[in-house]
Structures are given as structure tokens and as C-alpha cells.
Design a protein around this motif. Structure first.
Motif, PDB file in Angstrom:
ATOM      1  N   GLY A  38       0.804  -1.215   0.000  1.00 19.14           N
ATOM      2  CA  GLY A  38       0.000   0.000   0.000  1.00 19.14           C
ATOM      3  C   GLY A  38       0.835   1.262   0.000  1.00 19.14           C
ATOM      4  N   ILE A  39       2.126   1.161  -0.365  1.00 18.02           N
ATOM      5  CA  ILE A  39       2.991   2.341  -0.276  1.00 18.02           C
ATOM      6  C   ILE A  39       2.682   3.366  -1.358  1.00 18.02           C
ATOM      7  CG2 ILE A  39       4.869   1.098   0.847  1.00 18.02           C
ATOM      8  CD1 ILE A  39       6.316   0.987  -1.827  1.00 18.02           C
ATOM      9  N   GLY A  40       2.141   2.931  -2.481  1.00 16.43           N
ATOM     10  CA  GLY A  40       1.757   3.866  -3.544  1.00 16.43           C
ATOM     11  C   GLY A  40       2.873   4.147  -4.529  1.00 16.43           C
ATOM     12  N   ARG A  41       2.471   4.554  -5.736  1.00 14.19           N
ATOM     13  CA  ARG A  41       3.422   4.869  -6.809  1.00 14.19           C
ATOM     14  C   ARG A  41       3.234   6.337  -7.200  1.00 14.19           C
ATOM     15  NH1 ARG A  41       3.075   1.894 -11.919  1.00 14.19           N
ATOM     16  NH2 ARG A  41       0.811   2.098 -11.698  1.00 14.19           N
ATOM     17  N   THR A  42       3.806   7.212  -6.448  1.00 12.31           N
ATOM     18  CA  THR A  42       3.753   8.666  -6.688  1.00 12.31           C
ATOM     19  C   THR A  42       2.352   9.103  -7.115  1.00 12.31           C
ATOM     20  OG1 THR A  42       4.630   8.384  -8.954  1.00 12.31           O
ATOM     21  CG2 THR A  42       6.217   8.777  -7.193  1.00 12.31           C
ATOM     22  N   ILE A  43       2.188   9.553  -8.359  1.00 14.22           N
ATOM     23  CA  ILE A  43       0.906  10.123  -8.769  1.00 14.22           C
ATOM     24  C   ILE A  43      -0.222   9.103  -8.747  1.00 14.22           C
ATOM     25  CG2 ILE A  43       2.035  11.858 -10.218  1.00 14.22           C
ATOM     26  CD1 ILE A  43       1.153  10.215 -12.664  1.00 14.22           C
TER      27      ILE A  43
END
Length: 370
Positions: A38-43
Motif C-alpha cells: 500500500g505504499i503507492g506509486r507517486t501520482i
């Protein structure tokens, strides 16, 4: 999207140290890639870039001409995302990578990585005079970035994956196991035939395990970081007192009272005295590690099981096997983990209120084999 995969590797040495007894020393490791996270990929997290937090309170204000002009005075690159952007929508919403969406799911977000390394020791004895056993000890470390992040854009010049790379919430640094089987020698010598029939062919077996607790992942409530990631507290650098209080996890609890075992509002008697954690100032991101802040771990646990069994020959190939087993032999309590969501006035943070194991359980069974 890439499928998750693991690279496993190990090597070891084994030597007979006594008759029927071998000692093994092994190293085992594993690397995981493209894991769910769940860390995310920037945009693609559709979060605000922390660099926009310089706008402060304007982020939650409607995009009126006056507020747009005020925002551009602070952040000259700011502009509305499209001509018909609603003036009732917020400045912060306009700065999101995909301002036309509120809910957002990144189906390509499996970018997590993990690393496991362990030293494994094993001492095993094959049956000798009716007795066999195995004693194992594992010392291990597990790191990953498969949790949530405080910002999909990273923090302090690091990417989200680098910033959130920490001890895994499944890291168990120490685990001990002992199993044994003893075929009792009674009833095989000369003596009363009836007595021998009753006491022969009995066997006792048991299993003892003990392991460390997993790292705590401390989150917070009350962060003012609009359209941000997980709320994480700050480490209070001016705090110098104890972090763990009230002794062993859960040991001070009574039938009517559950205590906090981490210095907090509750453990301090609902006072405003300094605490190990603090709330990040508005429009900033907390600096506590994703896991293992202050070296905090959940309670460890242990278990003791034992069985007694006997096979009775009835006729030719027909046999009856009787077994009595006791699980959690000593009836001890392994406490569950404490509440790990912090706030300045939380009365539940650090409180242990659950049991992680089951009470003593005694079972009897019988089985016919033919």
C-alpha cells in the motif's frame, strides 16, 4: 502487471556429534519482488505531493478566484486543472494528480519487496533406547515495504519504498522448538502377565515452542495532511523517560481493568505530560519508522503440548489406538498485541485487552485400524 515471485537460497552443514545425533547449521534466505503493498506509486496514489503543503490552510479552501490568486502567490506553478473546475471544490482537490476522482485504486501497485535471512540450528536424535527428539533454534530478520506509506511520493528525499523499508510486521527474530517421543519401556520384562499387558506399548510425545513478538506498527490520529497517506506520529526527541511501562505485556491487567503498557495519556493518568510520540505540525509528515519505533514489539508467545498413546492388538490386523492429549499444558495466557493507534489524549493506545492463545484443552480419542 508483474506476478509476485521469490528467490530462495540456502546452504548448510551437518555433522554427527554423538551416536544417533546430528547437528545441522544452515543459512536460509529469500527475496520477494512485486508483492502487494500500500505504499503507492507517486501520482498513482492520487495523493497530494508534500511539496504543495506550503499552501497550508488554502488546501482546504474552495477554489474561488481570490483563493486561486492567493495560492499562486505562494506556489506560482499552481493553476486549475481544467476550465470548468468547480469553484466550490477545494484547492487541494485541484492539486491531486487526478482531480476528477475522489476514490482511486492503483491496480498496478504491486511493487513491494521483501528480504528474509536466517540462521537455523538443529540438534536431532533418532530413536535410541526408545527416545528421540529434535531441538531447533532460528534467528532471523525479515524486512519489507509491503505496508502503507505516509506519502506515495516518499519523504526526506527518499522514495516511498525506501522510506517505508523496515522490519516486517511478520518479523520473528527468535524461535525455539523442541519435540520428543519416548516409547516407555514398561511391561516388557518378566512379571505379572496381566500387569504387563496394561502398561506396555505406551508412548509419550510432546512439543514445546517459544517465539519473539512481531514489531509494532504505530499509526496516529489527527494528522493535518490533506489528501495524504497514512497518519504517522513524530518521535518526540525531547522525551527521555521510559517507553515501555507496567511490566510484562498484560500482566498487570485485572478482570475489570486493562492497563496501557506504553507511556501514553492513559498510563500517565490522563495528564498532559510529555509522551514518546507527538503529533506532526499541520501540513507536515510524521517521522516515526513504519514499524519497530523505540524497538516496540508485540508480546511473544510459547506453547506446551503433550500426548500419551497406546495401541492395543485386538485380533490379527485389527488394532485400537487410544490417545490423550493436552494443549497449552500449563494453562498460561499469551496476551494479544496492544492498541497501536496513537493520539495525544488516547485512552486505548498501548492497552492490552485480548488473549492470543486458547485455554488448556484436553482431548481423548480412540481409533480402530484394520
Amino acid at each position: 502487471r508483474r506476478a509476485p515471485y521469490f528467490e530462495d537460497y540456502n546452504f548448510g552443514l551437518q555433522r554427527e556429534v554423538l551416536p544417533h545425533t546430528t547437528l545441522s547449521v544452515d543459512y536460509s534466505g529469500s527475496n520477494g519482488h512485486f508483492l502487494g503493498t500500500g505504499i503507492g506509486r507517486t501520482i498513482y496514489g492520487n495523493q497530494l505531493n508534500p511539496s504543495t503543503y506550503v499552501l497550508g490552510g488554502l488546501l482546504t479552501q474552495p477554489a474561488s478566484p481570490a483563493n486561486v490568486a492567493a495560492a499562486q502567490a505562494i506556489l506560482p506553478s499552481f493553476k486549475l486543472p481544467f476550465a470548468n473546475y468547480s469553484p466550490s471544490a477545494s484547492i487541494g482537490q485541484a492539486l491531486r494528480p487526478f482531480p476528477q476522482f475522489n476514490g482511486f485504486s492503483d491496480i498496478w501497485g504491486n511493487i513491494g519487496n521483501s528480504n528474509y535471512s536466517s540462521l537455523q540450528l538443529a540438534l536431532k536424535q533418532t530413536e535410541l533406547r526408545g527416545f528421540s527428539y529434535g531441538l531447533t533454534y532460528t534467528y532471523a530478520k525479515t524486512y519489507d515495504d509491503t505496508g502503507n506509506s505516509r506519502s506515495a511520493y516518499g519523504y526526506n528525499g527518499l522514495t516511498a519504498g525506501q522510506e517505508e523499508h523496515a522490519l516486517s510486521t511478520i518479523d520473528i527474530p527468535s524461535r525455539f522448538t523442541l519435540y520428543y517421543v519416548y516409547n516407555l519401556p514398561f511391561g516388557k520384562a518378566d512379571g505379572n502377565r496381566l500387569v504387563n499387558q496394561l502398561i506396555k506399548n505406551w508412548a509419550i510425545s510432546g512439543l514445546v515452542t517459544r517465539q519473539s513478538g512481531t514489531p509494532l506498527s504505530i499509526t496516529a490520529t489527527g494528522c493535518n495532511d490533506p489528501f495524504g497517506g497514512t497518519c504517522v506520529p513524530n518521535i518526540n526527541s525531547s522525551y527521555s523517560g521510559p517507553v515501555r511501562v507496567n511490566g510484562g505485556w498484560g500482566r498487570k491487567n485485572t478482570a475489570t481493568t486493562s492497563y496501557s503498557y506504553i507511556t501514553s495519556y492513559a498510563s500517565l493518568g490522563n495528564s498532559t505530560a510529555p509522551q514518546p510520540f507527538s503529533l506532526p505540525p499541520a501540513y507536515t509528515i510524521g517521522n516515526a519508522a513504519r514499524t519497530y519505533a523505540y524497538g516496540l514489539r508485540n508480546p511473544g508467545n510459547y506453547d506446551e503440548d503433550i500426548s500419551v498413546r497406546r495401541a492395543f492388538n485386538i485380533w490379527e490386523s485389527l488394532k485400537f489406538t487410544f490417545e490423550a492429549s493436552a494443549y497449552n499444558l500449563d494453562g498460561h495466557v499469551d496476551f494479544g498485541g496492544p492498541s497501536a493507534n496513537w493520539s495525544q489524549t488516547s485512552t486505548t493506545f498501548g492497552v492490552v485487552s485480548s488473549q492470543a492463545n486458547s485455554p488448556r484443552d484436553v482431548q481423548f480419542s480412540g481409533r480402530f485400524d484394520f
